[in-house]
Design an enzyme around this catalytic site. Sequence first.
Site: not given
Lengths: 312, 312
Positions: B168, B14, B36-37, B90
Site C-alpha cells: 500500500d 484519505i 458514506s455510512r 490508488k
Amino acid sequence: MTAQKIAIVGLGKIAKDQHLPSISRHDGFDLAAIASRSASGLDVPTYEDLETLLKSEADITAIALCVPPQVRYDLARLALEHKKDVLLEKPPGATLAEVHDLIRLADENGCVLYATWHSRHAMGVAGAKAWLAGRTPTSGRITWREDVKHWHPGQKWIWEAGGVGVFDPGINALSILTEIMPVDLHITAAELTFPENCDTPIAADIDFQGPKGFAMKADFDWRQTGKQTWEIEVETTDGTILLRDGGATVLIDGKEVSSDEALASEYDGIYAHFADLLASRTSDVDLSPLVHVADAFMLGKRVTTEAFYDEQ
Amino acid sequence: MTAQKIAIVGLGKIAKDQHLPSISRHDGFDLAAIASRSASGLDVPTYEDLETLLKSEADITAIALCVPPQVRYDLARLALEHKKDVLLEKPPGATLAEVHDLIRLADENGCVLYATWHSRHAMGVAGAKAWLAGRTPTSGRITWREDVKHWHPGQKWIWEAGGVGVFDPGINALSILTEIMPVDLHITAAELTFPENCDTPIAADIDFQGPKGFAMKADFDWRQTGKQTWEIEVETTDGTILLRDGGATVLIDGKEVSSDEALASEYDGIYAHFADLLASRTSDVDLSPLVHVADAFMLGKRVTTEAFYDEQ
C-alpha cells in the site's frame, strides 16, 4: 514457400514430447539447431547455449523457447536483439512486466513474438467459443485436478518461486476460459494452498465474477490420483456447455458434439498458427491468462498444508 | 468555466485528510454530495451509498472513489454505467483484470477514467524525470520504511486478502519509479514477509532488473519506528539522483536541488490533472505500478514472521 529455419532452446519434456514431433510434421518449419545442455543423439547441430547457437547458425530465423519461465526473459531478449522471431512456451514469462518489455522490443525490431497457449488448440475450443458467442452466461465452474507426480516427475522448477505451482496446469484452463467466454471476468477471491516446504501452491480455489451477476468457481488441484479431471462448464440462459478432457471433448446440454477439426495435437495447432503469424508478420501475445494468475496471487489468501515430496 | 459537480464515495482518512481540502481549493470542482455510512456534520448532502446518491443527485458529473480497493470495482462500474467520470484512489483495483474491464467500460460509455497515483505529484518527481530522461541508469535502490501503526491505525482492510499490505505504501514508490525511469524494469526475485496472523505482507525485499545490466533493490518495511524513510536513489553513468521524503526533496550528486513547482499538496496535483483530463475528455490509467505488485506476489518467496497486533 521456403521452410522457416527454426531452433529449439531447452530440450526438456515438453520439447521432446510436443515441439519436436509437431515441427517435424509441419512443412513450413525446418528444425535447424538445438540449444541444450543435455541434448544428444539428435541429427541436428546442438549447442551449449543460445548465444553460441546464434553465432554459428546465422540463417536461423525463428527460435522456440521451451525453457522454464524463470529463465525465459533473458533468452527471449537475446533472440529478439538478434532480430529472430520468437515462440514462447506458456506461461510467456515469470512476470507480466518482462513480457510487456518483450512486446516492445519485438515491435521495435520488427520481430514476430508469439505467446503460445497450447490448450486453446484443443479440439473443442473453437466450437465452444462460437457456441458461447451468441449467448448470455449465468454461471460456471472449472475443475482441473491432476496428479503432479505423474505429469511433472522430478521437475523442481515448478516448486520454486516463479514456477507458479498448480497454476502451471491451471493456466491452461484459464487460457481456454479467456478464449471462449463472451464477457470479461475478474477474480474476487482466491485461496491458495502451499505445501509447507514449497514456494508455490499445490491447490487453488478461485471465485470469478462477470457482468450481470455472472459467477464461477475454479478448483485447481495437483493431488488428484486415479481419474484425472480437466473440465470447464458454463451455464447460459440458453443451454449448458461442458468442455471435458482439457477441451478435447464438448457436450452441449449433456450430448457430445463432434468436432470438425482434425488436428493431430494441440502443438500442431500452435505451429500452424505460428506459420500464419510469420507469413503475415504479426505478433500474438495475449496476457489475459497470466493476468488472472498474477491477480490470484495478489488477492489470494494463503493456507499451508503438509509437505510435498516428489519421490515416495 | 463552470465548476464540475463532484461527489466523494467513502469518507475515510484519505478523503478527509486529502480529497476534501484539495477539492475545496480547486475552482474547477464543486463538492456536491458524499456517499458514506459514517459521514456527519458536513454541509453537503450525504447519502448511505452511491446508488441512492446517483438517484437523488442527477447533475453530478464526476465521482471520486476513496473506498478500499477490495470494494472499488462494483462502485466504479455503477458510476460508469451512469455515465459519470470517475477518479480512483490508488491502487485502482484489487486485481488487474477488473481495471482492464473498467477501462473498456469507460471507453464504451465515453467517460473519463483517472487512476490516481498521488506520489507522482510530489514536488521533486517531474524534475527527477526530466533529469533522468537523458541519462543511462546503472543501479538503484528504494528504501520505503514507515510505521504502519502511525499511518494506518485501525485500518483492518490493509491486512485482509486484496489489501496488499506493505505494498500500500510501496506502490507509492513504484508509481514514482515507473514515472521517472527512462527504461522499463521487471522484478526478478522477491521475498515477502507475512505476519502469521495476516493475509498480506508487512515487509518485502524486491530485486529489479533492466536493460544493460541495470539492477536495483527495493526494501519495503512497515515496522519502522522513529525516523521514517521514503527514498529512491538511481545511479547513472553521469551522476546520481536521490529522491527523499517520498519525492518531496531531490538531491543530485549529494546537493539539494530546489523545485520550481509550488503545489500545496500531492492531492492538489491530482485534482489539477483531473480537471485537465475532464477538459480534454481523456482517460489516464497507467497500470504499471500495480503490475509490479502483482508480479511480486506471483514471483515472491513467502516467509512468515511474528503476529502483528494493531493495538498494543
